[in-house]
Write a protein that holds these residues in place. Structure first.
Motif, PDB file in Angstrom:
ATOM      1  N   VAL A  25       0.826  -1.203   0.000  1.00  0.00           N
ATOM      2  CA  VAL A  25       0.000   0.000   0.000  1.00  0.00           C
ATOM      3  C   VAL A  25       0.860   1.252   0.000  1.00  0.00           C
ATOM      4  N   LEU A  46       0.345   3.839  -2.982  1.00  0.00           N
ATOM      5  CA  LEU A  46      -0.693   4.786  -2.569  1.00  0.00           C
ATOM      6  C   LEU A  46      -0.597   6.162  -3.236  1.00  0.00           C
ATOM      7  N   VAL A  57      -8.385   0.469  -3.024  1.00  0.00           N
ATOM      8  CA  VAL A  57      -7.484  -0.533  -2.454  1.00  0.00           C
ATOM      9  C   VAL A  57      -8.331  -1.629  -1.821  1.00  0.00           C
ATOM     10  N   LEU A  80      -6.704   2.909   7.125  1.00  0.00           N
ATOM     11  CA  LEU A  80      -6.396   3.495   5.822  1.00  0.00           C
ATOM     12  C   LEU A  80      -7.632   4.169   5.227  1.00  0.00           C
TER      13      LEU A  80
END
Length: 293
Positions: free
Chosen positions: A121, A125, A135, A167
């Motif tokens: 990630v 990202l 995601v 997240l």
């Protein structure tokens, strides 16, 4: 995301199982793929099957290596211009109770499943934010219900579920969607190898109600993932009944429920540990071989 045409999808653990089947489905719908796996041979074979370099960037990399993940993401961005969707799918499991599992195997599960999730990630990202993408973090039913003999897997999958929750809060205002996937038994090589290595686990499962012990096909699971990714789902449960365990989790963790559900554990857990000792390893033979490469 009404369609995947022109979208760039990064999938870890993309060489086989759920990752490979999701890749096939999304490529059919026009996606470009960045596939990452530590197992290079099936990765190359899948990339060729899906159209080769024009549509697929295949990178042999270990998710535990952050620098390698940065390089893999950079290769995908260089080829296709960015990353729209990330499927954090790479994962392994270990064998044995806390008293019996090889500590190195326990640590490897945490590093691949949890730390590897963060590396994936973190590397992708910035591009996902730029494209207001999505995601999907692959957790497990183990995040809802602990399974004895799988403490490392339980801990890692509970960890990645909460990672996904954190997240989601961090990136929602940036237009990024975050989901977690929770599956029961899926007919992957990980599950088949576990059942073959540990007959005690198969015997214990045989005592459970049929819906709980039933194995779901990889194709069915991938179809659910495809629909969930398209909807930017917060959670994907496979089969659907798995979602009920999320709401039942507080009840399942009461002393009464643990006593009721744990009556057979003193019988089959020592049997499993004896089987692990007989194997001389706490990982499947395939995972063990890959870890030694």
């Amino acid at each position: 995301m009404a369609a995947f045409t022109g979208k760039v999808v990064l999938i870890t653990g993309g060489a086989r199982g759920i990752g490979a089947e999701v890749a096939r489905r999304l490529r059919t719908r026009g996606a470009h793929l960045v596939l990452i796996d530590v197992d290079s041979l099936p990765l190359r074979e899948l990339a060729a099957e899906l159209g080769g370099d024009e549509y697929v960037v295949a990178v042999a990399a270990d998710v535990r290596d952050f620098a390698a993940m940065e390089i893999a993401v950079a290769q995908g961005i260089e080829r296709f211009g960015g990353i729209d969707i990330v499927v954090v799918n790479a994962g392994i499991a270990s064998y044995g109770s806390v008293l019996a599992v090889d500590p190195a195997a326990f640590r490897r599960v945490i590093e691949v499943n949890l730390v590897g999730c963060f590396h994936t990630v973190r590397a992708a990202l910035p591009s996902v934010i730029e494209r207001r993408g999505y995601v999907l973090i692959v957790s497990s039913v183990a995040a809802y219900l602990a399974m004895p003999g799988m403490a490392a897997y339980d801990a890692a999958k509970a960890g990645v579920e909460h990672f996904a929750n954190a997240l989601r809060l961090e990136v929602a205002h940036r237009g990024v969607g975050v989901g977690s996937a929770h599956m029961s038994w899926i007919d992957t090589s990980l599950v088949r190898e576990s059942f073959a290595d540990l007959p005690a686990v198969a015997r214990a499962l045989a005592e459970l109600p049929r819906p709980i012990r039933k194995t779901t096909s990889v194709q069915t699971c991938a179809a659910r993932f495809e629909r969930g990714i398209e909807r930017r789902a917060r959670r994907i449960n496979v089969p659907a009944w798995v979602g009920a365990l999320r709401w039942l989790r507080p009840l399942l963790q009461t002393p009464f429920a643990e006593r009721a559900n744990g009556k057979t554990i003193p019988i089959w857990l020592p049997e499993m540990d004896a089987e692990v000792a007989g194997l001389g390893r706490s990982l499947s033979a395939r995972t063990q071989a890959l870890s030694e490469d």
